[in-house]
Scaffold this active site. Sequence first.
Site, PDB file in Angstrom:
ATOM      1  N   ASP A  80      -1.251   1.045  -3.370  1.00  0.00           N
ATOM      2  CA  ASP A  80      -0.671   0.183  -4.415  1.00  0.00           C
ATOM      3  C   ASP A  80      -1.593  -1.008  -4.667  1.00  0.00           C
ATOM      4  OD1 ASP A  80      -0.087  -0.958  -1.830  1.00  0.00           O
ATOM      5  OD2 ASP A  80       1.302  -2.328  -2.824  1.00  0.00           O
ATOM      6  N   GLU A 175       2.042  -1.881   0.176  1.00  0.00           N
ATOM      7  CA  GLU A 175       1.509  -2.844   1.147  1.00  0.00           C
ATOM      8  C   GLU A 175       1.530  -4.248   0.571  1.00  0.00           C
ATOM      9  OE1 GLU A 175      -1.601  -5.298   3.205  1.00  0.00           O
ATOM     10  OE2 GLU A 175      -1.420  -4.765   1.102  1.00  0.00           O
TER      11      GLU A 175
HETATM   12 ZN   LIG Z   1      -4.998  -4.713   0.751  1.00  0.00          ZN
END
Ligand SMILES: [Zn+2]
Length: 466
Positions: A80, A175
Amino acid sequence: MQNIIDRFISYVTIDTQSNPKFKSTPSTKKQWDLANKLVEELKAIGMQDVTIDKKAYIMATLPSNVEHEVPVIGFVSHFDTSPDFSGTNVNPQIITDYDGNDIVLNEEQNIILSPDYFKDLLQYKRQTLITTDGTTLLGADDKAGITEIVTAMEYLINNPEIKHGKIQVGFTPDEEIGRGAHFFDVEKFGAEWAYTMDGSQIGELEYENFNAAGAKITFKGKSVHPGYAKGKMINSMLIANDFISQLPANEVPEKTKGYEGFYHVHHFNGSLEETVVELIIRDHDSKLFEKRKKNIQKIVDKINAKFEKQFGEAIAIVEIEDQYYNMKEKVLPVKHIVDIAEKAMLELNIKPIIKPIRGGTDGSQLSYMGLPCPNIFAGGHNFHGKYEYVPVESMQKAVEVIVKIAELTALPNFGLEEKAEIETEEKIKPKKEKKSKKEKEKKDKKKAKARAKAKSKSKDKKKKKK
Ligand SMILES: [Zn+2]
Protein backbone atom coordinates in the site's frame (compact mmCIF):
# COMPACT_ATOMS: atom_id res chain seq x y z
CA MET A 1 18.94 -2.73 -14.15
CA GLN A 2 16.29 -2.55 -16.86
CA ASN A 3 14.57 -5.51 -15.25
CA ILE A 4 14.36 -3.57 -11.97
CA ILE A 5 13.09 -0.41 -13.66
CA ASP A 6 10.37 -2.25 -15.59
CA ARG A 7 9.23 -4.21 -12.56
CA PHE A 8 9.19 -1.14 -10.31
CA ILE A 9 7.20 0.91 -12.83
CA SER A 10 4.69 -1.91 -13.30
CA TYR A 11 4.01 -1.69 -9.53
CA VAL A 12 3.95 2.06 -8.93
CA THR A 13 1.54 2.71 -11.79
CA ILE A 14 -1.09 0.69 -9.89
CA ASP A 15 -2.83 2.85 -7.28
CA THR A 16 -2.76 1.14 -3.84
CA GLN A 17 -3.36 4.01 -1.45
CA SER A 18 -4.64 2.83 1.95
CA ASN A 19 -7.19 4.72 4.01
CA PRO A 20 -7.41 4.77 7.82
CA LYS A 21 -11.14 5.62 7.73
CA PHE A 22 -12.08 2.15 6.57
CA LYS A 23 -12.06 -0.72 9.03
CA SER A 24 -11.81 -3.53 6.45
CA THR A 25 -8.54 -5.23 5.46
CA PRO A 26 -7.27 -4.24 3.04
CA SER A 27 -8.69 -0.81 3.84
CA THR A 28 -9.14 -0.04 0.14
CA LYS A 29 -10.28 -2.44 -2.58
CA LYS A 30 -7.74 -1.14 -5.07
CA GLN A 31 -4.92 -2.76 -3.11
CA TRP A 32 -6.18 -6.07 -4.53
CA ASP A 33 -5.15 -4.93 -8.03
CA LEU A 34 -1.47 -5.08 -7.20
CA ALA A 35 -1.85 -7.96 -4.72
CA ASN A 36 -3.35 -10.21 -7.40
CA LYS A 37 -0.66 -9.22 -9.88
CA LEU A 38 2.06 -10.03 -7.33
CA VAL A 39 0.63 -13.50 -6.74
CA GLU A 40 0.76 -14.23 -10.48
CA GLU A 41 4.27 -12.84 -10.74
CA LEU A 42 5.59 -14.85 -7.79
CA LYS A 43 4.20 -18.00 -9.42
CA ALA A 44 5.65 -17.01 -12.79
CA ILE A 45 9.20 -16.60 -11.50
CA GLY A 46 9.00 -20.05 -9.91
CA MET A 47 8.22 -19.40 -6.22
CA GLN A 48 6.51 -22.26 -4.36
CA ASP A 49 3.42 -22.30 -2.12
CA VAL A 50 2.28 -18.86 -3.26
CA THR A 51 -0.77 -17.92 -1.19
CA ILE A 52 -3.00 -14.90 -0.67
CA ASP A 53 -5.51 -14.87 2.16
CA LYS A 54 -8.87 -13.11 2.53
CA LYS A 55 -7.16 -9.97 3.80
CA ALA A 56 -4.68 -9.85 0.89
CA TYR A 57 -1.62 -11.02 2.84
CA ILE A 58 0.71 -12.71 0.37
CA MET A 59 3.21 -15.40 1.25
CA ALA A 60 5.57 -17.43 -0.94
CA THR A 61 8.44 -19.86 -0.47
CA LEU A 62 11.80 -20.35 -2.09
CA PRO A 63 12.86 -23.87 -1.03
CA SER A 64 16.34 -24.55 0.32
CA ASN A 65 18.91 -25.86 -2.15
CA VAL A 66 21.33 -27.28 0.42
CA GLU A 67 21.42 -30.57 2.32
CA HIS A 68 22.31 -29.23 5.74
CA GLU A 69 19.90 -27.46 8.04
CA VAL A 70 19.67 -23.69 7.67
CA PRO A 71 17.33 -21.38 9.63
CA VAL A 72 14.31 -20.26 7.62
CA ILE A 73 14.50 -16.51 7.01
CA GLY A 74 12.00 -14.09 5.53
CA PHE A 75 11.76 -10.81 3.63
CA VAL A 76 8.75 -8.55 4.10
CA SER A 77 7.38 -5.46 2.33
CA HIS A 78 4.07 -3.62 2.04
CA PHE A 79 2.27 -2.82 -1.18
CA ASP A 80 0.00 0.00 0.00
CA THR A 81 1.03 3.66 -0.27
CA SER A 82 0.51 6.53 2.16
CA PRO A 83 -2.89 8.20 2.58
CA ASP A 84 -0.99 11.50 2.94
CA PHE A 85 -0.61 12.08 -0.80
CA SER A 86 -2.31 10.95 -4.00
CA GLY A 87 -1.17 7.70 -5.59
CA THR A 88 -3.56 7.94 -8.54
CA ASN A 89 -2.06 7.99 -12.05
CA VAL A 90 1.56 7.87 -10.95
CA ASN A 91 3.62 8.92 -13.95
CA PRO A 92 7.24 8.06 -13.18
CA GLN A 93 10.07 10.05 -14.77
CA ILE A 94 13.38 8.35 -15.44
CA ILE A 95 16.47 10.54 -15.20
CA THR A 96 19.51 8.73 -16.56
CA ASP A 97 23.04 9.84 -15.73
CA TYR A 98 21.85 12.46 -13.22
CA ASP A 99 24.06 15.56 -13.49
CA GLY A 100 23.53 17.01 -10.00
CA ASN A 101 21.32 19.90 -11.14
CA ASP A 102 17.67 20.78 -10.46
CA ILE A 103 15.15 18.24 -11.74
CA VAL A 104 12.00 19.81 -13.14
CA LEU A 105 9.22 17.49 -12.04
CA ASN A 106 6.43 19.59 -13.46
CA GLU A 107 7.05 22.54 -15.72
CA GLU A 108 3.45 23.76 -15.73
CA GLN A 109 3.21 23.92 -11.95
CA ASN A 110 6.87 24.83 -11.46
CA ILE A 111 7.58 21.87 -9.19
CA ILE A 112 11.30 21.31 -8.88
CA LEU A 113 13.32 18.64 -7.11
CA SER A 114 16.42 20.60 -6.19
CA PRO A 115 19.68 19.44 -4.57
CA ASP A 116 19.80 22.88 -2.89
CA TYR A 117 16.96 21.71 -0.68
CA PHE A 118 17.29 17.93 -0.93
CA LYS A 119 21.05 17.58 -0.43
CA ASP A 120 20.90 13.77 -0.53
CA LEU A 121 20.41 14.00 -4.29
CA LEU A 122 24.09 14.84 -4.74
CA GLN A 123 25.24 11.41 -3.61
CA TYR A 124 23.50 9.96 -6.68
CA LYS A 125 25.32 11.88 -9.41
CA ARG A 126 25.78 9.83 -12.60
CA GLN A 127 23.09 7.39 -11.40
CA THR A 128 19.60 6.68 -12.75
CA LEU A 129 16.83 8.28 -10.70
CA ILE A 130 13.12 7.58 -10.83
CA THR A 131 10.97 10.55 -9.76
CA THR A 132 7.32 11.60 -9.88
CA ASP A 133 5.80 14.11 -12.29
CA GLY A 134 5.08 16.38 -9.32
CA THR A 135 1.39 15.53 -8.98
CA THR A 136 1.51 12.29 -6.99
CA LEU A 137 3.79 10.40 -4.66
CA LEU A 138 6.00 7.76 -6.26
CA GLY A 139 5.32 4.75 -4.05
CA ALA A 140 8.95 3.67 -3.70
CA ASP A 141 7.70 3.27 -0.13
CA ASP A 142 7.42 0.39 -0.39
CA LYS A 143 7.14 -0.85 -3.94
CA ALA A 144 10.92 -0.51 -4.14
CA GLY A 145 11.08 -3.13 -1.38
CA ILE A 146 8.73 -5.44 -3.27
CA THR A 147 10.69 -4.95 -6.49
CA GLU A 148 13.90 -5.85 -4.69
CA ILE A 149 12.54 -8.96 -3.01
CA VAL A 150 10.93 -10.33 -6.19
CA THR A 151 14.06 -9.58 -8.24
CA ALA A 152 16.32 -11.22 -5.64
CA MET A 153 14.15 -14.34 -5.54
CA GLU A 154 14.17 -14.49 -9.34
CA TYR A 155 17.96 -14.17 -9.28
CA LEU A 156 18.35 -16.99 -6.75
CA ILE A 157 16.03 -19.21 -8.80
CA ASN A 158 18.01 -18.53 -11.98
CA ASN A 159 21.38 -18.99 -10.26
CA PRO A 160 21.06 -22.25 -8.31
CA GLU A 161 24.83 -22.34 -7.74
CA ILE A 162 24.20 -19.79 -4.99
CA LYS A 163 23.47 -21.88 -1.92
CA HIS A 164 20.75 -20.82 0.48
CA GLY A 165 18.25 -22.17 2.98
CA LYS A 166 14.47 -21.89 2.80
CA ILE A 167 13.35 -18.30 2.24
CA GLN A 168 9.90 -16.93 2.94
CA VAL A 169 8.49 -13.85 1.27
CA GLY A 170 5.65 -11.80 2.78
CA PHE A 171 3.80 -8.83 1.27
CA THR A 172 1.25 -6.95 3.35
CA PRO A 173 -1.50 -4.37 2.84
CA ASP A 174 -2.19 -1.31 5.03
CA GLU A 175 1.25 -0.73 6.54
CA GLU A 176 0.91 3.02 6.09
CA ILE A 177 -2.12 3.10 8.37
CA GLY A 178 -0.33 1.07 11.04
CA ARG A 179 -2.09 -2.22 10.38
CA GLY A 180 0.40 -4.03 8.18
CA ALA A 181 1.38 -6.54 10.84
CA HIS A 182 -2.05 -6.91 12.42
CA PHE A 183 -3.14 -9.98 10.49
CA PHE A 184 0.30 -11.31 9.58
CA ASP A 185 0.24 -15.04 10.27
CA VAL A 186 3.66 -15.44 11.87
CA GLU A 187 3.15 -19.15 12.45
CA LYS A 188 2.22 -19.84 8.84
CA PHE A 189 5.16 -17.73 7.67
CA GLY A 190 7.37 -20.07 9.66
CA ALA A 191 10.59 -18.06 9.56
CA GLU A 192 13.04 -17.81 12.43
CA TRP A 193 13.61 -14.17 11.64
CA ALA A 194 12.92 -11.74 8.81
CA TYR A 195 13.85 -8.36 7.39
CA THR A 196 11.49 -5.63 6.25
CA MET A 197 12.86 -3.99 3.10
CA ASP A 198 11.32 -0.66 4.00
CA GLY A 199 14.11 1.73 4.95
CA SER A 200 15.18 4.81 3.06
CA GLN A 201 18.67 5.55 1.76
CA ILE A 202 21.26 2.96 0.77
CA GLY A 203 23.02 1.45 3.78
CA GLU A 204 20.24 1.93 6.34
CA LEU A 205 19.94 -0.89 8.82
CA GLU A 206 17.61 -0.41 11.74
CA TYR A 207 16.74 -2.51 14.75
CA GLU A 208 15.78 0.10 17.32
CA ASN A 209 12.55 2.07 17.19
CA PHE A 210 10.42 4.10 19.56
CA ASN A 211 8.23 2.80 22.33
CA ALA A 212 4.95 4.47 21.52
CA ALA A 213 1.74 5.40 23.29
CA GLY A 214 -1.17 7.68 22.59
CA ALA A 215 -2.97 9.74 25.25
CA LYS A 216 -6.37 11.40 25.15
CA ILE A 217 -7.30 13.82 27.91
CA THR A 218 -10.81 15.19 28.26
CA PHE A 219 -11.18 18.38 30.29
CA LYS A 220 -14.59 19.41 31.61
CA GLY A 221 -15.80 22.96 32.20
CA LYS A 222 -18.76 24.90 33.62
CA SER A 223 -20.61 27.49 31.59
CA VAL A 224 -21.93 30.55 33.41
CA HIS A 225 -22.92 33.98 32.06
CA PRO A 226 -19.61 35.84 31.74
CA GLY A 227 -21.01 38.83 33.61
CA TYR A 228 -21.76 36.74 36.67
CA ALA A 229 -18.98 34.20 36.34
CA LYS A 230 -16.60 35.09 39.13
CA GLY A 231 -15.73 32.02 41.15
CA LYS A 232 -18.22 29.94 39.16
CA MET A 233 -17.18 29.57 35.53
CA ILE A 234 -14.67 26.87 34.63
CA ASN A 235 -13.22 27.24 31.13
CA SER A 236 -12.06 23.80 29.99
CA MET A 237 -9.89 25.29 27.23
CA LEU A 238 -7.82 27.22 29.75
CA ILE A 239 -7.37 24.13 31.91
CA ALA A 240 -6.26 22.17 28.85
CA ASN A 241 -3.84 24.96 28.07
CA ASP A 242 -2.52 24.75 31.63
CA PHE A 243 -1.96 21.03 31.11
CA ILE A 244 0.02 21.58 27.89
CA SER A 245 2.13 24.28 29.50
CA GLN A 246 3.21 21.82 32.19
CA LEU A 247 4.70 19.43 29.61
CA PRO A 248 8.50 19.86 29.19
CA ALA A 249 8.77 22.58 26.55
CA ASN A 250 11.91 21.19 24.94
CA GLU A 251 10.71 17.60 24.66
CA VAL A 252 8.78 18.02 21.44
CA PRO A 253 9.46 16.53 17.98
CA GLU A 254 10.78 19.80 16.56
CA LYS A 255 13.46 20.06 19.25
CA THR A 256 14.63 16.45 19.58
CA LYS A 257 16.69 13.96 17.60
CA GLY A 258 18.50 10.60 17.88
CA TYR A 259 17.53 8.86 21.09
CA GLU A 260 15.67 11.85 22.57
CA GLY A 261 12.04 11.12 23.31
CA PHE A 262 9.12 13.54 23.22
CA TYR A 263 5.52 14.45 23.91
CA HIS A 264 3.67 15.56 20.82
CA VAL A 265 0.30 17.31 21.12
CA HIS A 266 -1.34 16.69 17.75
CA HIS A 267 -4.97 17.46 18.40
CA PHE A 268 -6.77 20.15 20.40
CA ASN A 269 -10.50 20.57 20.15
CA GLY A 270 -12.23 22.75 22.66
CA SER A 271 -15.24 24.68 23.80
CA LEU A 272 -15.98 26.13 27.21
CA GLU A 273 -17.57 22.99 28.61
CA GLU A 274 -15.33 20.36 27.07
CA THR A 275 -11.84 20.28 25.59
CA VAL A 276 -10.09 17.20 24.23
CA VAL A 277 -6.32 17.11 23.92
CA GLU A 278 -4.62 14.24 22.15
CA LEU A 279 -0.90 13.59 22.20
CA ILE A 280 1.59 10.88 21.41
CA ILE A 281 4.43 9.79 23.67
CA ARG A 282 7.66 8.43 22.22
CA ASP A 283 10.89 7.14 23.76
CA HIS A 284 13.47 4.51 22.78
CA ASP A 285 14.21 3.76 26.44
CA SER A 286 11.46 1.67 28.00
CA LYS A 287 12.04 3.12 31.50
CA LEU A 288 11.87 6.70 30.27
CA PHE A 289 8.82 5.73 28.23
CA GLU A 290 7.02 4.56 31.37
CA LYS A 291 8.17 7.71 33.18
CA ARG A 292 6.65 9.88 30.46
CA LYS A 293 3.31 8.15 30.77
CA LYS A 294 3.41 8.56 34.55
CA ASN A 295 4.27 12.23 34.14
CA ILE A 296 1.09 12.80 32.15
CA GLN A 297 -0.93 11.09 34.84
CA LYS A 298 0.83 13.22 37.48
CA ILE A 299 0.01 16.51 35.77
CA VAL A 300 -3.61 15.44 35.34
CA ASP A 301 -3.81 14.37 39.00
CA LYS A 302 -2.49 17.75 40.07
CA ILE A 303 -5.10 19.56 37.98
CA ASN A 304 -7.84 17.32 39.35
CA ALA A 305 -6.75 18.00 42.92
CA LYS A 306 -6.80 21.73 42.25
CA PHE A 307 -10.42 21.69 41.03
CA GLU A 308 -11.71 18.94 43.32
CA LYS A 309 -13.69 21.24 45.59
CA GLN A 310 -15.07 23.54 42.94
CA PHE A 311 -16.03 20.87 40.39
CA GLY A 312 -17.00 18.05 42.74
CA GLU A 313 -15.52 15.30 40.55
CA ALA A 314 -12.47 14.70 38.38
CA ILE A 315 -12.31 17.59 35.96
CA ALA A 316 -9.84 15.80 33.67
CA ILE A 317 -9.99 12.21 32.48
CA VAL A 318 -6.94 10.64 30.92
CA GLU A 319 -6.80 7.58 28.68
CA ILE A 320 -3.36 6.24 27.69
CA GLU A 321 -2.90 3.39 25.26
CA ASP A 322 0.35 1.72 24.24
CA GLN A 323 0.81 1.56 20.47
CA TYR A 324 4.04 -0.33 19.83
CA TYR A 325 7.37 -1.11 21.47
CA ASN A 326 11.07 -0.90 20.68
CA MET A 327 12.03 -4.00 18.70
CA LYS A 328 15.53 -3.83 20.22
CA GLU A 329 14.29 -5.90 23.18
CA LYS A 330 13.44 -8.74 20.78
CA VAL A 331 16.35 -8.32 18.37
CA LEU A 332 19.29 -7.99 20.78
CA PRO A 333 18.93 -11.57 22.08
CA VAL A 334 19.38 -12.69 18.44
CA LYS A 335 21.82 -9.96 17.47
CA HIS A 336 23.41 -12.16 14.76
CA ILE A 337 20.44 -11.35 12.52
CA VAL A 338 21.65 -7.74 12.44
CA ASP A 339 25.28 -8.79 12.10
CA ILE A 340 24.43 -10.89 9.03
CA ALA A 341 22.79 -7.91 7.33
CA GLU A 342 25.70 -5.68 8.28
CA LYS A 343 28.22 -8.17 6.93
CA ALA A 344 26.23 -8.55 3.72
CA MET A 345 26.47 -4.79 3.19
CA LEU A 346 30.18 -4.63 4.02
CA GLU A 347 30.92 -7.42 1.56
CA LEU A 348 29.09 -5.44 -1.11
CA ASN A 349 30.99 -2.24 -0.29
CA ILE A 350 27.90 -0.58 1.14
CA LYS A 351 28.53 1.52 4.24
CA PRO A 352 26.02 0.37 6.86
CA ILE A 353 24.11 3.25 8.44
CA ILE A 354 22.85 1.84 11.73
CA LYS A 355 20.61 4.28 13.57
CA PRO A 356 17.52 4.29 15.76
CA ILE A 357 14.21 4.77 13.95
CA ARG A 358 12.22 7.75 15.21
CA GLY A 359 8.98 5.94 14.55
CA GLY A 360 7.86 2.36 14.20
CA THR A 361 7.87 -0.22 11.46
CA ASP A 362 5.86 -3.32 10.76
CA GLY A 363 9.00 -5.06 11.92
CA SER A 364 8.57 -3.75 15.46
CA GLN A 365 5.11 -5.29 15.70
CA LEU A 366 6.27 -8.49 14.03
CA SER A 367 9.18 -8.71 16.47
CA TYR A 368 6.72 -8.73 19.36
CA MET A 369 4.59 -11.32 17.53
CA GLY A 370 7.55 -13.72 17.55
CA LEU A 371 9.29 -12.79 14.30
CA PRO A 372 12.37 -10.64 15.05
CA CYS A 373 12.51 -8.28 12.12
CA PRO A 374 15.13 -5.54 11.54
CA ASN A 375 14.62 -3.04 8.73
CA ILE A 376 16.86 -2.67 5.68
CA PHE A 377 17.05 0.16 3.16
CA ALA A 378 14.85 0.01 0.08
CA GLY A 379 16.61 3.02 -1.44
CA GLY A 380 13.93 5.72 -1.75
CA HIS A 381 13.92 9.28 -0.41
CA ASN A 382 11.29 11.89 0.57
CA PHE A 383 8.52 9.38 1.18
CA HIS A 384 4.83 10.26 1.21
CA GLY A 385 4.98 13.23 -1.15
CA LYS A 386 5.64 14.57 -4.61
CA TYR A 387 9.42 14.83 -4.07
CA GLU A 388 9.77 11.10 -3.55
CA TYR A 389 12.48 9.53 -5.70
CA VAL A 390 14.59 6.38 -5.85
CA PRO A 391 18.01 5.73 -7.43
CA VAL A 392 17.90 2.51 -9.45
CA GLU A 393 21.45 1.70 -8.33
CA SER A 394 20.26 1.66 -4.70
CA MET A 395 17.51 -0.80 -5.61
CA GLN A 396 20.10 -2.94 -7.40
CA LYS A 397 22.25 -2.90 -4.24
CA ALA A 398 19.27 -3.89 -2.10
CA VAL A 399 18.72 -6.89 -4.38
CA GLU A 400 22.35 -7.85 -3.85
CA VAL A 401 21.99 -7.45 -0.08
CA ILE A 402 19.03 -9.85 -0.05
CA VAL A 403 20.96 -12.41 -2.10
CA LYS A 404 24.02 -12.01 0.13
CA ILE A 405 21.98 -12.43 3.32
CA ALA A 406 20.49 -15.63 1.89
CA GLU A 407 23.98 -16.84 1.07
CA LEU A 408 25.52 -15.94 4.45
CA THR A 409 22.68 -17.55 6.39
CA ALA A 410 23.54 -20.90 4.76
CA LEU A 411 27.22 -20.70 5.82
CA PRO A 412 28.59 -22.20 9.06
CA ASN A 413 28.02 -19.61 11.81
CA PHE A 414 26.41 -17.41 9.11
CA GLY A 415 29.85 -16.51 7.82
CA LEU A 416 30.32 -14.30 10.88
CA GLU A 417 33.58 -15.77 12.19
CA GLU A 418 35.77 -13.75 9.90
CA LYS A 419 34.13 -10.52 11.01
CA ALA A 420 34.83 -11.31 14.66
CA GLU A 421 38.54 -11.50 13.82
CA ILE A 422 38.52 -8.18 12.05
CA GLU A 423 36.85 -6.72 15.10
CA THR A 424 39.53 -7.94 17.50
CA GLU A 425 42.20 -6.53 15.24
CA GLU A 426 40.44 -3.22 15.12
CA LYS A 427 40.03 -3.17 18.83
CA ILE A 428 43.74 -3.70 19.38
CA LYS A 429 44.79 -1.10 16.83
CA PRO A 430 43.28 2.05 18.35
CA LYS A 431 44.51 1.04 21.77
CA LYS A 432 48.02 0.76 20.41
CA GLU A 433 47.83 4.19 18.90
CA LYS A 434 46.53 5.71 22.10
CA LYS A 435 49.22 4.06 24.13
CA SER A 436 52.03 5.12 21.84
CA LYS A 437 50.92 8.75 22.12
CA LYS A 438 50.79 8.69 25.88
CA GLU A 439 53.87 6.67 26.38
CA LYS A 440 56.05 8.81 24.22
CA GLU A 441 56.89 10.62 27.41
CA LYS A 442 57.49 7.34 29.22
CA LYS A 443 60.24 4.81 28.88
CA ASP A 444 60.63 3.25 25.44
CA LYS A 445 61.62 -0.15 26.69
CA LYS A 446 58.41 -0.81 28.60
CA LYS A 447 56.34 0.14 25.58
CA ALA A 448 58.16 -2.25 23.28
CA LYS A 449 57.71 -5.12 25.69
CA ALA A 450 54.01 -4.46 26.13
CA ARG A 451 53.53 -4.35 22.39
CA ALA A 452 55.33 -7.60 21.82
CA LYS A 453 53.15 -9.25 24.43
CA ALA A 454 49.95 -7.89 22.99
CA LYS A 455 50.90 -9.08 19.55
CA SER A 456 51.70 -12.63 20.58
CA LYS A 457 48.48 -12.76 22.60
CA SER A 458 46.34 -11.68 19.70
CA LYS A 459 48.04 -14.24 17.47
CA ASP A 460 47.24 -16.97 19.97
CA LYS A 461 43.63 -15.85 20.06
CA LYS A 462 43.32 -16.10 16.32
CA LYS A 463 44.80 -19.57 16.27
CA LYS A 464 42.35 -20.76 18.87
CA LYS A 465 39.40 -19.43 16.89
CA LYS A 466 40.40 -21.27 13.77
ZN1 LIG B 1 7.01 1.88 4.09
